[in-house]
Scaffold this motif. Structure first.
Motif, PDB file in Angstrom:
ATOM      1  N   GLY A 115       0.818  -1.209   0.000  1.00  0.00           N
ATOM      2  CA  GLY A 115       0.000   0.000   0.000  1.00  0.00           C
ATOM      3  C   GLY A 115       0.852   1.259   0.000  1.00  0.00           C
ATOM      4  O   GLY A 115       1.836   1.364  -0.748  1.00  0.00           O
ATOM      5  N   THR A 128      -4.003  -1.635  -7.844  1.00  0.00           N
ATOM      6  CA  THR A 128      -3.691  -1.252  -6.465  1.00  0.00           C
ATOM      7  C   THR A 128      -4.641  -1.937  -5.477  1.00  0.00           C
ATOM      8  O   THR A 128      -5.624  -2.567  -5.864  1.00  0.00           O
ATOM      9  CB  THR A 128      -3.801   0.266  -6.300  1.00  0.00           C
ATOM     10  N   ARG A 129      -4.337  -1.795  -4.213  1.00  0.00           N
ATOM     11  CA  ARG A 129      -5.146  -2.396  -3.163  1.00  0.00           C
ATOM     12  C   ARG A 129      -6.517  -1.742  -3.084  1.00  0.00           C
ATOM     13  O   ARG A 129      -6.669  -0.542  -3.326  1.00  0.00           O
ATOM     14  CB  ARG A 129      -4.443  -2.242  -1.814  1.00  0.00           C
ATOM     15  N   LEU A 140      -6.742  -6.812   3.921  1.00  0.00           N
ATOM     16  CA  LEU A 140      -6.715  -7.631   2.723  1.00  0.00           C
ATOM     17  C   LEU A 140      -7.771  -8.724   2.831  1.00  0.00           C
ATOM     18  O   LEU A 140      -8.023  -9.257   3.926  1.00  0.00           O
ATOM     19  CB  LEU A 140      -5.337  -8.285   2.534  1.00  0.00           C
ATOM     20  N   GLU A 167      -8.185 -11.428  -3.140  1.00  0.00           N
ATOM     21  CA  GLU A 167      -7.991 -10.058  -3.626  1.00  0.00           C
ATOM     22  C   GLU A 167      -6.696  -9.991  -4.434  1.00  0.00           C
ATOM     23  O   GLU A 167      -5.714 -10.667  -4.120  1.00  0.00           O
ATOM     24  CB  GLU A 167      -7.913  -9.100  -2.433  1.00  0.00           C
ATOM     25  N   PHE A 189      -3.681  -7.463  -6.063  1.00  0.00           N
ATOM     26  CA  PHE A 189      -3.049  -6.154  -6.143  1.00  0.00           C
ATOM     27  C   PHE A 189      -1.632  -6.354  -6.657  1.00  0.00           C
ATOM     28  O   PHE A 189      -0.977  -7.362  -6.370  1.00  0.00           O
ATOM     29  CB  PHE A 189      -3.054  -5.435  -4.782  1.00  0.00           C
TER      30      PHE A 189
END
Length: 509
Positions: free
Chosen positions: A372, A401-402, A408, A412, A414
């Motif tokens: 991040g 990006t996150r 998290l 997911e 990223f």
């Protein structure tokens, strides 16, 4: 018979599984337990079974048995209704293995007769017993079959050729040879027909025979749905593994002994195991009758599908096969707890540990924020360069990006990571999606230690082919630098004093 009645019948039957530490036996025990049977699992050294997930199952009993010791066989067999005989003296020595197999089988036949055992189920090998090229080991397996068939206790004998699945010595031989040799000089038997069978179907037949009275006293050939040559298997494996087509040169001068020494040199499979396997590859091993298919109907799995499951290495690396609930059934094609060290392919690991003077929640918050605002806690230019290179060669790079700065979620995505596991505040597993000659995981493990926290960072690389080995060892010094700095950066961002480390540690894959 309804399902409840069948379950109650199973619960009243004690099944003895010999060779429970072996490849087939170690997978058969949890399957029998899942079907409701009471299982007595035996091994010469019962301590080798203590780490199995099913060790503490309510319906399993672990006993010591040396099949060459008549007294220990009597103790193990007493009270059992059915015996699975899955023992072979593969590495008993150049001259002694046939005598050991014979004595073991005679001991079992005598004891099961005296103890009124109802039946024996034996897994042997395919191959025409009258073929002049039949190997000594296959000949020994046929002799064991004859002993049981002529004994007082009814025996069901299954004959199988090459068994496909991670952990099978013959499959692991194939895996490493194809992974590591773009050009292969092979014996002439590379064109010999064989009928490989998936481990899933071997287990299906073993369990199916137990539940099918019409198999008692019979001998069956078991094989997969197709007849292939070893050349076919080599090409299929290379295609599924994403490797370049392998070039094969069959030559007449490679004896089984030379072949086994070459296999030992190129692969981690010991020559004492490779030699009997290599000797058994020189003759056709194809089913001559398929009666078993009508008695125990299975949807047989093709070789390519079996190899595809076995080569799905990412989920196998993400879990500890020895640290699972007792009732867990993993795909039998995957590596299992107790498999040989070489099972599952080339897995390379690098681990570091640091001890921080702060609580686990503080460290976890920093770990979970990775990628991040603060990036990867050091080496920002190196991570940026790797992201640009990954995007250039068709990977995801650093574009995505996150979703959330602090938390998290599983699955997911990223940058070039997928979140595989999140167990707050203990464990975070990130699966790499970057372009590389192999799969990769980055695993963070946090452990509270009274007033401080131990943080370990493990890099796991599932190498694919020679390029994978070159990639890992070529970047090894750089990765050490990056991961040490990452742990220091996590400490700095957490505001924690470093009590020790970062230090490199050995970690199993």
């Amino acid at each position: 018979m309804n399902r409840n009645a069948k379950t109650n019948t199973a619960a009243n039957r004690r099944i003895l599984v010999t060779g429970a530490t072996g490849y087939v036996g170690g997978r058969l025990v949890p399957l029998l337990l899942a079907k409701g049977y009471r299982v007595r699992a035996c091994a010469r050294n019962p301590r080798r079974l203590e780490n199995r997930p099913w060790h503490g199952h309510a319906n399993v009993e672990i006993v010591a048995m040396d099949v060459l010791d008549l007294a220990s066989v009597e103790q193990a067999v007493t009270g059992c209704e059915v015996i699975y005989y899955l023992i072979h003296s593969m590495i008993a020595g150049k001259q002694g293995f046939a005598d050991a197999d014979r004595t073991a089988a005679l001991n079992m036949a005598a004891v099961t007769s005296a103890r009124k055992v109802r039946r024996i189920i034996y897994l042997g090998g395919l191959g025409d017993v009258d073929h002049p090229g039949l190997s000594r080991h296959l000949r020994s397996r046929h002799e064991v079959e004859t002993i049981f068939r002529e004994g007082a206790v009814p025996a069901t004998c299954l004959r199988a050729a090459m068994i496909l699945g991670s952990g099978s010595a013959s499959f692991e031989m194939l895996r490493y040879l194809v992974d590591r040799l773009p050009v292969m000089v092979t014996p002439r038997w590379v064109g010999t027909p064989c009928q490989p069978i998936a481990i899933k179907d071997v287990l299906g037949y073993l369990c199916g025979c137990l539940e099918s009275p019409e198999t008692i006293g019979e001998t069956f050939d078991i094989g997969g749905p197709e007849v292939l040559s070893y050349r076919d298997l080599i090409h299929a494996y290379a295609d599924i593994a994403g490797l370049m087509p392998r070039i094969i040169f069959p030559v007449p001068v490679l004896t089984p002994k030379l072949s086994s020494l070459w296999i030992h040199l190129v692969t981690p499979v010991p020559s004492i195991i490779a030699r009997p396997l290599a000797e058994g590859l020189s003759i056709p091993v194809v089913c001559r009758d398929n009666r078993i298919r009508d008695i125990v109907p299975l949807v047989l799995q093709r070789a390519e599908e079996t190899m595809r499951i076995a080569l799905d290495r990412q989920p196998q690396a993400e879990q500890d096969a020895c640290d699972l609930p007792p009732d867990t059934l993993l795909p039998p094609e995957w590596t299992a707890c107790g498999d040989a060290d070489y099972a599952g392919g080339t897995t390379l690991t690098m681990g570091f540990r640091i001890l921080l003077e702060t609580d686990i929640e503080t460290v976890w918050q920093t770990v979970e924020a990775i990628g991040g605002e603060h990036g990867y806690y050091g080496n920002r230019l190196l991570w940026l360069a790797r992201g640009v290179l990954d995007a250039f060669i068709g990977g995801p790079g650093l574009k995505k990006t996150r979703r959330h700065a602090k938390h998290l979620g599983v699955d997911e995505h990223f940058h070039f990571w997928r979140v595989s596991q999140v167990h707050r505040p203990r464990r975070l597993v990130l699966e790499s999606r970057m372009k590389a000659p192999g799969g990769a995981l980055m695993v963070f493990q946090l452990s509270p230690r009274s007033d401080h926290t131990e943080l370990t960072l493990q890099s796991v690389f599932l190498s694919r082919g020679l390029f994978g080995l070159g990639y890992w060892y070529g970047l090894y010094p750089a990765h050490q630098w990056v991961f040490r700095n990452m742990l220091k950066g996590i400490a700095r961002q957490s505001g924690a004093r470093i009590l020790s480390g970062p230090e490199m540690i050995h970690m199993g894959s």
